[in-house]
Design an enzyme around this catalytic site. Structure first.
Site, PDB file in Angstrom:
ATOM      1  N   LYS A 106       3.854 -14.945  -0.842  1.00 36.09           N
ATOM      2  CA  LYS A 106       4.936 -15.925  -0.643  1.00 36.09           C
ATOM      3  C   LYS A 106       4.609 -17.224  -1.377  1.00 36.09           C
ATOM      4  O   LYS A 106       5.467 -17.802  -2.042  1.00 36.09           O
ATOM      5  CB  LYS A 106       5.106 -16.238   0.849  1.00 36.09           C
ATOM      6  CG  LYS A 106       5.733 -15.122   1.640  1.00 36.09           C
ATOM      7  CD  LYS A 106       6.039 -15.602   3.049  1.00 36.09           C
ATOM      8  CE  LYS A 106       6.363 -14.470   3.970  1.00 36.09           C
ATOM      9  NZ  LYS A 106       6.429 -14.839   5.368  1.00 36.09           N
ATOM     10  N   GLU A 159      -0.060  -3.869   9.348  1.00 33.44           N
ATOM     11  CA  GLU A 159      -0.141  -5.323   9.503  1.00 33.44           C
ATOM     12  C   GLU A 159      -1.063  -5.716  10.654  1.00 33.44           C
ATOM     13  O   GLU A 159      -1.604  -6.811  10.665  1.00 33.44           O
ATOM     14  CB  GLU A 159       1.265  -5.902   9.757  1.00 33.44           C
ATOM     15  CG  GLU A 159       1.724  -6.793   8.623  1.00 33.44           C
ATOM     16  CD  GLU A 159       3.126  -7.369   8.806  1.00 33.44           C
ATOM     17  OE1 GLU A 159       3.789  -7.538   7.786  1.00 33.44           O
ATOM     18  OE2 GLU A 159       3.560  -7.645   9.938  1.00 33.44           O
ATOM     19  N   HIS A 161       5.163  20.946   0.364  1.00 35.35           N
ATOM     20  CA  HIS A 161       5.362  21.455  -0.997  1.00 35.35           C
ATOM     21  C   HIS A 161       5.196  20.351  -2.035  1.00 35.35           C
ATOM     22  O   HIS A 161       5.575  20.522  -3.189  1.00 35.35           O
ATOM     23  CB  HIS A 161       6.747  22.101  -1.099  1.00 35.35           C
ATOM     24  CG  HIS A 161       6.886  23.270  -0.169  1.00 35.35           C
ATOM     25  ND1 HIS A 161       6.758  24.578  -0.572  1.00 35.35           N
ATOM     26  CD2 HIS A 161       7.072  23.311   1.173  1.00 35.35           C
ATOM     27  CE1 HIS A 161       6.895  25.376   0.475  1.00 35.35           C
ATOM     28  NE2 HIS A 161       7.082  24.637   1.551  1.00 35.35           N
TER      29      HIS A 161
HETATM   30  O1  PA5 Z   1       5.680  -8.520  11.689  1.00 33.17           O
HETATM   31  C1  PA5 Z   1       5.925  -9.584  11.172  1.00 33.17           C
HETATM   32  O2  PA5 Z   1       5.661 -10.672  11.720  1.00 33.17           O
HETATM   33  C2  PA5 Z   1       6.617  -9.657   9.819  1.00 33.17           C
HETATM   34  O3  PA5 Z   1       6.838  -8.401   9.275  1.00 33.17           O
HETATM   35  C3  PA5 Z   1       7.944 -10.371   9.952  1.00 33.17           C
HETATM   36  O4  PA5 Z   1       8.736  -9.658  10.865  1.00 33.17           O
HETATM   37  C4  PA5 Z   1       8.648 -10.460   8.603  1.00 33.17           C
HETATM   38  O5  PA5 Z   1       7.843 -11.123   7.683  1.00 33.17           O
HETATM   39  C5  PA5 Z   1       9.971 -11.192   8.753  1.00 33.17           C
HETATM   40  O6  PA5 Z   1       9.754 -12.440   9.310  1.00 33.17           O
HETATM   41  P1  PA5 Z   1      10.914 -13.294   9.923  1.00 33.17           P
HETATM   42  O7  PA5 Z   1      11.463 -12.555  11.074  1.00 33.17           O
HETATM   43  O8  PA5 Z   1      10.266 -14.574  10.331  1.00 33.17           O
HETATM   44  O9  PA5 Z   1      11.940 -13.488   8.842  1.00 33.17           O
END
Ligand code: PA5
Length: 441
Positions: free
Chosen positions: A418, A284, A305
């Site tokens: 989303k 990310e 393996h």
């Molecule tokens: O790293 C990030 O920002 C995302 O992976 C969020 O943690 C994830 O989308 C969950 O978001 P939230 O904590 O707002 O529910």
């Protein structure tokens, strides 16, 4: 605490791969320290091991004790950065078999990290009629998967304990001011913990997001923070001796030389979920603007393996980062007077010795096959070691993002699915997009 062996990069990266990046590394380190690079508003994690909210930390410890006393099960609801860190640390320190062990702490189940009906039904039946508490974690407070799961478990708690009883068993970790979860928690009077504004989801394991479930598992969170603080102190020193600078430079040089995949390998099975946390952190943070190493992981020797063939002879697009911990105990291989299996050459040797030779042999084989290797060595798995490693990977990730010239602290790409999902679900405001998508399906 941590040592880095980069000798198996020879021939794969230019000799000056580190020195040629010294200026950029200095710039990246300065941006992290001064919070003034791209995404600087989300670099609060850099000093978190020193500057964390001590009053909230004490409340986390107290809440963990209360949960241990009131419930046999804790359901932790969250996804992505609000999920992976806690699970990674609990599995690494307490075992993936934590729930199966005899212990005086609650079983811990994770929910809201997907939309599987089967997984939800299974979890409900695993809880059975046992007493349970819920820690719902969402920084935005609006993420669909955990919000749906929370609605379900909140209702279950209210049916079982009444509204008042449920309130005493719900712990909400969210933004200090915004979001639907914050509103709900205020209205219902749940105990609340804060995801600091300046710490993004995937960098939040050392906030209440990770610390509350980790503490419920009985892990010493003070030692975890102290390991992270040691890393912070060591890695904040600028210079080409800094292991974070070296690792970030090596990754960047390998990427620029055509290695597009970083394979994180470990010989400890409980590391599997830590690798999942690491994959989110790097995927990310770096994967944007058409750039970024693809983070993948393997568990050795098991995957030698299965994936071993590809690693040895498939597309030459990867390098390996091996994380090695000193063993926590010793087991000696017994002698067998009949020696029918021909293994007496190992009699009296420790299993750790065998594993060490497997690792050394594998590294050399992979290097010979065109897979450069980076070796990260640590003392035995313990809260401070794990805290150190968390901070090390976070810090290298920040440096790496800046070397790559991306903002390592945003995740604009996550929004695409989303929007489509909301449109297809008929969420108000997405009508036009829905019509457009229906035509394409
Ligand atoms: O790293 C990030 O920002 C995302 O992976 C969020 O943690 C994830 O989308 C969950 O978001 P939230 O904590 O707002 O529910």
């Amino acid at each position: 605490m941590l040592s880095l062996d980069l000798t198996k990069l020879r021939g794969f990266v230019p000799e000056d791969y580190l020195t040629s990046r010294s200026e950029k590394l200095a710039g990246a380190a300065s941006m992290l320290a001064n919070h003034n690079g791209p995404g600087g508003d989300f670099t609060g994690w850099v000093t978190l091991p020193r500057d964390y909210d001590k009053e909230e930390f004490a409340r986390i410890q107290a809440a963990a004790k209360r949960i241990q006393q009131q419930s046999q099960v804790l359901v932790v609801i969250g996804i992505g950065g609000s999920y992976l860190g806690a699970r990674a640390v609990i599995e690494l320190l307490c075992s993936p078999n934590y729930n199966l062990k005899k212990k005086d702490t609650p079983d811990i189940y994770f929910a809201g990290n997907g939309l599987s009906t089967d997984a939800l039904l299974e979890l409900i039946s695993l809880i059975g009629d046992r007493d349970f508490s819920v820690n719902v974690i969402s920084k935005s407070g609006t993420t669909t998967e955990p919000a749906v799961a929370f609605r379900i478990f909140k209702q279950m708690l209210e049916e079982k304990y009444g509204k008042e009883g449920a309130r005493e068993r719900i712990y909400a970790t969210t933004d200090k001011a915004r979001g639907a979860l914050k509103g709900l928690a205020d209205q219902e009077g749940y105990e609340e913990f804060v995801v600091p504004d300046e710490v993004g989801g995937r960098y939040s394991v050392l906030t209440a997001v990770g610390l509350l479930p980790i503490a419920v598992a009985g892990i010493d969170i003070e030692a975890l923070m102290s390991g992270a603080a040691q890393a912070m102190e060591a890695l904040s020193v600028p210079g080409l001796d800094n292991p974070a600078w070296k690792y970030a430079a090596a990754r960047h040089a390998l990427y620029q030389g055509g290695k597009k995949v970083e394979l994180l390998a470990c010989y400890e099975p409980p590391f599997r979920f830590f690798a999942e946390w690491w994959k989110q952190l790097y995927g990310e943070s770096e994967g944007k603007e058409g750039k970024g190493l693809f983070p993948a992981s393997v568990e050795f020797t098991a995957d030698l393996h299965s994936m071993g063939q590809y690693i040895q002879q498939g597309e030459r697009l990867m390098f390996e980062t091996v994380v090695k911990f000193a063993p926590r105990g010793e087991f000696l291989i017994p002698n067998d007077p009949d020696n029918v299996d021909g293994l007496n050459f190992l009699s009296g040797k420790s299993l750790a010795f065998v594993a060490e030779q497997a690792m050394r042999g594998t590294i050399l084989a992979h290097v010979d096959g065109g897979v450069p290797n980076i070796l990260v060595e640590l003392p035995a798995i313990a809260p401070d070691t794990v805290g150190y490693l968390i901070y090390f990977f976070e810090y290298v990730c920040g440096l790496s993002g800046y070397l790559l010239e991306v903002n390592p602290f945003d995740q604009p790409g996550v929004e695409a699915y989303k929007k489509n999902m909301f449109a297809l679900l008929g969420k108000p405001g997405y009508e036009a997009q829905r019509a457009e998508l229906e035509k394409r399906l």
